[in-house]
Design an enzyme around this catalytic site. Structure first.
Site, short mmCIF file in Angstrom:
data_model
loop_
_atom_site.label_atom_id
_atom_site.label_comp_id
_atom_site.label_asym_id
_atom_site.label_seq_id
_atom_site.Cartn_x
_atom_site.Cartn_y
_atom_site.Cartn_z
N PHE A 4 32.45 39.15 39.82
CA PHE A 4 31.93 38.28 38.77
C PHE A 4 31.24 37.08 39.44
O PHE A 4 31.68 36.64 40.50
CB PHE A 4 33.11 37.83 37.89
N SER A 27 31.21 33.94 39.44
CA SER A 27 31.94 32.76 39.89
C SER A 27 33.00 33.05 40.94
O SER A 27 33.63 32.13 41.46
CB SER A 27 32.60 32.07 38.69
N LYS A 28 33.22 34.31 41.27
CA LYS A 28 34.23 34.66 42.26
C LYS A 28 33.77 34.26 43.67
O LYS A 28 32.59 33.99 43.91
CB LYS A 28 34.52 36.17 42.20
N PRO A 29 34.70 34.23 44.64
CA PRO A 29 34.31 33.83 46.00
C PRO A 29 33.12 34.62 46.54
O PRO A 29 32.21 34.04 47.15
CB PRO A 29 35.59 34.09 46.80
#
Length: 365
Positions: free
Chosen positions: A183, A185-187
């Site tokens: 996704f 916004s994930k790292p």
């Protein structure tokens, strides 16, 4: 002052040439479904994590579903997991007709408490699914030892922990199957939905590859029921462009998280890392008194916050049939009332971080 919670624009500007080139390569060859970038990414990610197999899938939720399906989880089974997580964790168990059996969390890590697992195992238990919340891996040595005693597979929900280390090993390589999300916004994030499953088990890898393409082992031949769970070629291309700089971004997340903790340790409860563990701080999450009032003040000061997660799964209306009301999992319930996530991304500079910290201290005064 207006501070972004996550700054994807700064990352794009940093990697623009590589990302654009990768996207245009896909536009030029036109293989938008299961194009060559998907297999290339799977090889790169498997090598990064340190496992034999990576299976790219549509998103992190689908990764959990495919992992459960590959292990044969079905109606009437039970899967042990945490109530303090995003609903996808419990949702995929329930979607298969199985029952999520919640176990309370460790107050330091917010992850599944290994000391509580064994008491929750029944003859119907078929798997354990810990979550590596906020970017720190669950205690997999302890969890795997219990699982081995009862001959149970373990699925890591590593949607927030890709890149984190646990005693020298990486998230995704700590259990029977590791799952993650890409996704945005994930790292490690793509520009839409994406995810992956990781395993060293050849048979499980084959099963997951077939399940993601409607249970197909060759064209129009379907040995098992599957689903449409493929990773888009364009998303694989974006991830390939981002992957070379990912280790540096992980290091930046660790540095920024450590600096936050040093600056805030006297006014709030800051993240606690277990020995031998790192965190990629998918969220930098603190605990405070009067959380909602503090968040409202921070909003007025131009600092965005988020709550991961205000309502534990056992208190969600979707799981009301389990009959577990307030008081069932007190550690998770208490955390849900107190946790608050602050702006966090690898391009967060010190002056901006100082402004966030000053605002937090003002809101808590």
């Amino acid at each position: 002052m207006s501070i972004p919670f996550i700054d994807l624009k700064a990352q794009y500007q940093h990697l623009k040439a590589d990302i654009d080139a990768r996207i245009h390569a896909v536009l030029d060859h036109g293989q938008y479904i299961m194009g060559p970038e998907v297999a290339e990414l799977e090889r790169e990610l498997a090598a990064y994590v340190g496992v034999k197999h990576c299976v790219g899938v549509a998103d992190g939720t689908t990764a959990l579903l495919i992992a459960l399906m590959a292990l044969g989880i079905q109606a009437g089974d039970e899967v042990i997991t945490t109530p303090f997580t995003f609903i996808a964790t419990g949702e995929m168990i329930a979607l298969l007709g199985a029952t999520p059996v919640f176990v309370d969390i460790d107050p330091d890590s917010y992850n599944l408490d290994p000391a509580r697992i064994e008491a929750a195992i029944t003859p119907k238990t078929r798997a354990i699914m810990p979550v590596s919340l906020y970017g720190q891996c669950a205690d997999f040595d302890a969890i795997n030892a219990i699982a081995a005693k009862y001959h149970l597979p373990v699925i890591e929900d590593g949607a927030q922990s890709f890149g984190a280390r646990y005693k020298g090993r990486k998230s995704g390589a700590l259990s029977t199957i590791g799952c993650t999300s890409f996704f945005p916004s994930k790292p490690l994030g793509c520009y839409g939905d994406g995810g992956a499953c990781f395993t060293d088990d050849d048979a499980l890898a084959k099963a997951m590859r077939e399940i993601r393409v409607h249970g197909q082992d060759r064209r129009y031949h379907h040995p098992v029921i599957g689903l449409n769970g493929r990773l888009d070629t364009l998303q694989a291309a974006v991830l390939l462009a981002k992957l070379p700089s990912f280790p540096a971004e992980v290091a930046a997340r660790e540095r920024i998280g450590a600096r936050y903790s040093e600056l805030l340790k006297d006014v709030a409860r800051v993240p606690r890392l277990a020995d031998g563990c790192s965190s990629v701080h998918a969220q930098y999450t603190i605990e405070v008194d009067r959380r909602d009032a503090v968040a409202a003040t921070l909003k007025e000061l131009g600092v965005p916050t988020a709550v991961h997660y205000p309502i534990p799964l056992h208190l969600q209306p979707a799981f009301a049939a389990l009959g577990q009301g307030v008081g069932s999992f007190p550690v998770a319930e208490a955390a849900g009332q107190r946790v608050m996530s602050l702006p966090m991304h690898p391009f967060l500079d010190e002056p901006t971080q100082d402004a966030v910290v000053a605002a937090v201290k003002k809101a808590l005064a």
